[in-house]
Design a protein around this motif. Structure first.
Motif, PDB file in Angstrom:
ATOM      1  N   LEU A 273       0.832  -1.201   0.000  1.00 25.41           N
ATOM      2  CA  LEU A 273       0.000   0.000   0.000  1.00 25.41           C
ATOM      3  C   LEU A 273       0.869   1.255   0.000  1.00 25.41           C
ATOM      4  CD1 LEU A 273      -2.918  -0.878   2.474  1.00 25.41           C
ATOM      5  CD2 LEU A 273      -3.058  -0.638  -0.014  1.00 25.41           C
ATOM      6  N   GLY A 274       1.948   1.223   0.752  1.00 25.12           N
ATOM      7  CA  GLY A 274       2.868   2.356   0.751  1.00 25.12           C
ATOM      8  C   GLY A 274       3.526   2.552  -0.597  1.00 25.12           C
TER       9      GLY A 274
ATOM     10  N   GLN B 135      -5.970   6.861  -3.175  1.00 23.20           N
ATOM     11  CA  GLN B 135      -6.534   5.545  -2.912  1.00 23.20           C
ATOM     12  C   GLN B 135      -6.129   5.061  -1.520  1.00 23.20           C
ATOM     13  OE1 GLN B 135      -5.348   2.324  -5.486  1.00 23.20           O
ATOM     14  NE2 GLN B 135      -3.191   2.874  -5.523  1.00 23.20           N
ATOM     15  N   LEU B 136      -6.659   3.906  -1.147  1.00 23.31           N
ATOM     16  CA  LEU B 136      -6.444   3.325   0.178  1.00 23.31           C
ATOM     17  C   LEU B 136      -4.978   3.433   0.583  1.00 23.31           C
ATOM     18  CD1 LEU B 136      -8.020   1.661   2.399  1.00 23.31           C
ATOM     19  CD2 LEU B 136      -7.081  -0.380   1.270  1.00 23.31           C
ATOM     20  N   HIS B 137      -4.737   3.946   1.787  1.00 22.32           N
ATOM     21  CA  HIS B 137      -3.408   4.309   2.289  1.00 22.32           C
ATOM     22  C   HIS B 137      -3.038   3.380   3.443  1.00 22.32           C
ATOM     23  CE1 HIS B 137      -0.414   6.941   4.335  1.00 22.32           C
ATOM     24  NE2 HIS B 137      -0.290   7.573   3.180  1.00 22.32           N
TER      25      HIS B 137
ATOM     26  N   GLY C 138       9.133  10.673   0.752  1.00 22.87           N
ATOM     27  CA  GLY C 138       8.800  11.008  -0.622  1.00 22.87           C
ATOM     28  C   GLY C 138       7.434  10.553  -1.068  1.00 22.87           C
ATOM     29  N   LYS C 139       6.622  10.056  -0.146  1.00 26.61           N
ATOM     30  CA  LYS C 139       5.273   9.582  -0.457  1.00 26.61           C
ATOM     31  C   LYS C 139       4.236  10.468   0.244  1.00 26.61           C
ATOM     32  CE  LYS C 139       6.337   5.625  -2.597  1.00 26.61           C
ATOM     33  NZ  LYS C 139       5.839   5.249  -3.938  1.00 26.61           N
TER      34      LYS C 139
ATOM     35  N   VAL D 240      -1.564  11.262  12.166  1.00 25.00           N
ATOM     36  CA  VAL D 240      -0.986  11.345  10.827  1.00 25.00           C
ATOM     37  C   VAL D 240      -0.212  10.066  10.539  1.00 25.00           C
ATOM     38  CG1 VAL D 240      -0.878  13.854  10.881  1.00 25.00           C
ATOM     39  CG2 VAL D 240       1.121  12.535  11.605  1.00 25.00           C
ATOM     40  N   TRP D 241      -0.217   9.679   9.255  1.00 19.01           N
ATOM     41  CA  TRP D 241       0.349   8.406   8.836  1.00 19.01           C
ATOM     42  C   TRP D 241       1.292   8.604   7.657  1.00 19.01           C
ATOM     43  CZ3 TRP D 241      -1.320   4.340  11.855  1.00 19.01           C
ATOM     44  CH2 TRP D 241      -2.478   4.557  12.609  1.00 19.01           C
ATOM     45  N   SER D 242       2.500   8.140   7.782  1.00 12.35           N
ATOM     46  CA  SER D 242       3.468   8.192   6.695  1.00 12.35           C
ATOM     47  C   SER D 242       3.371   6.923   5.854  1.00 12.35           C
ATOM     48  CB  SER D 242       4.883   8.328   7.266  1.00 12.35           C
ATOM     49  OG  SER D 242       5.852   8.139   6.263  1.00 12.35           O
TER      50      SER D 242
END
Length: 288
Positions: free
Chosen positions: A20-21, A31-33, A216-217, A210-212
Motif C-alpha cells: 500500500l505504501g 486511494q487506500l493508504h 517522498g510519499k 498522521v500516517w506516513s
C-alpha cells in the motif's frame, strides 16, 4: 494471468502495509493508504487481518481490499493494473458475488480509484454513484508555518486525553484507551504520530493522527477532530497545520485528507490550513 483472491492472515499484514505504501503517489487519484489500515488496527490485529482481502496476480499482490464494514470494501490497485481489463473483470465479479467472501448480499458499496477500469465496469453493470467525497492535498516541499497552538505528540501517558477528545469530536465514536494502544502497536504506526492540541489553559481541545507511507510519499491525516465544547476558535485549522508539519518531518511529500463533500465546515477548515481540493471521488453502490 493467474488471479487469486485471499486473505493475508496476521502474518501477511506487514506485506500488505508495504505494498500500500509503494502504490502511493502524488499524481493520480487518492486511494487506500497504509494509514487507513493503521486506523482500523485500533480494533486489534486479528480483526484487522479478517477485514483485508488481497488479489494476487501470479503470486504478487495486485490489489488490496479493506472491509470498513461488511457492506463497504475500499480497494487499492497497483498503478500498472488499474486499466487492466482482465484484472478489472475479476475484481468486479468478486465484489458482486457474495459467495466470494468480499461483500455481503443486498446494498453494498465499493470504493476504488477514480478512473480505474473496475469502477467503469461496475458502473456499466448497473451500480450507481454514491455521495461525493472531497480529497484535499497540501504540498510539503516548503517548511510549514507555525500553527500558533500548543501541540504535543501523544504518549501512553496522555493517550486518555487523545481518546477523550476523539469521543467528544465525533458522535458515536468508540475510541478508547485500549483501542489507542492496539493502534499504536500496529505495523503502520511505526510511521505515524498522534498529536494533541491544547488551549491557553492547557486543556486538550483537538487531536489528530498522521500516517506516513515512507519518505517522498503522500502522508495521510486520519482522523482529525475538535472537542465539541471548544469549537469556533480556529483549533481545527491549527491542529491541521501542525499535522502537516509533522508529516513533513516524517518525510512525506504531501499531506492528504478526505472528507464528505457535504461537510462544508471540514472542507473550509482544511482549505484554511493550506490544503487544496482535488477532484471529488465517489463510491459505487449496488442497491440490492
Amino acid at each position: 494471468m493467474r488471479i487469486e483472491l485471499g486473505t493475508p492472515g496476521v502474518g501477511g499484514l506487514a506485506e500488505v502495509v508495504g505494498v500500500l505504501g509503494d502504490w502511493q503517489g502524488d499524481r493520480g487519484s487518492v486511494q487506500l493508504h497504509p494509514g487507513d489500515l493503521g486506523w482500523y488496527w485500533r480494533f486489534g490485529v486479528e480483526r484487522t487481518a479478517g477485514a483485508v482481502r488481497t488479489w494476487r496476480v501470479d503470486g504478487v499482490i495486485g490489489a488490496v481490499g479493506m472491509l470498513d464494514e461488511p457492506d463497504l470494501v475500499r480497494i487499492a490497485i497497483a498503478p500498472e493494473l488499474q486499466q487492466d481489463e482482465e484484472f478489472a473483470r475479476v475484481l468486479a465479479a468478486d465484489c458482486a458475488d457474495p459467495e466470494r467472501g468480499v461483500l455481503i448480499e443486498g446494498k453494498v458499496y465499493v470504493e476504488a480509484p477514480m478512473g480505474s477500469r473496475v469502477q467503469d465496469l461496475l458502473f456499466k453493470e448497473g451500480w450507481d454513484l454514491d455521495e461525493p467525497w472531497t480529497p484535499l492535498r497540501r504540498d510539503l516541499t516548503e517548511p510549514v508555518e507555525d500553527s500558533g497552538m500548543r501541540v504535543e505528540p501523544v504518549t501512553p501517558a496522555t493517550s486518555a486525553e487523545r481518546t477523550a477528545v476523539q469521543r467528544a469530536s465525533f458522535d458515536g465514536s468508540t475510541f478508547t484507551d485500549e483501542r489507542w494502544q492496539a493502534m499504536a502497536a500496529g505495523t503502520p504506526y511505526a510511521g505515524a504520530r498522534c498529536l494533541l492540541g491544547r488551549d491557553g489553559d492547557g486543556t486538550a481541545v483537538a487531536g489528530v493522527t498522521v500516517w506516513s507511507a515512507g519518505r517522498g510519499k503522500p502522508g495521510l491525516i486520519e482522523p482529525m477532530g475538535v472537542h465539541r465544547a471548544h469549537r469556533g476558535h480556529g483549533y481545527g485549522r491549527a491542529i491541521t497545520v501542525a499535522a502537516a508539519a509533522m508529516l513533513r518531518e516524517l518525510g512525506a511529500s504531501t499531506a492528504v485528507v478526505c472528507t464528505p463533500s457535504f461537510n462544508v465546515g471540514a472542507v473550509a477548515t482544511y482549505r484554511a490550513a493550506g490544503f487544496a481540493p482535488l477532484p471529488e471521488t465517489r463510491d459505487l453502490v449496488r442497491k440490492g
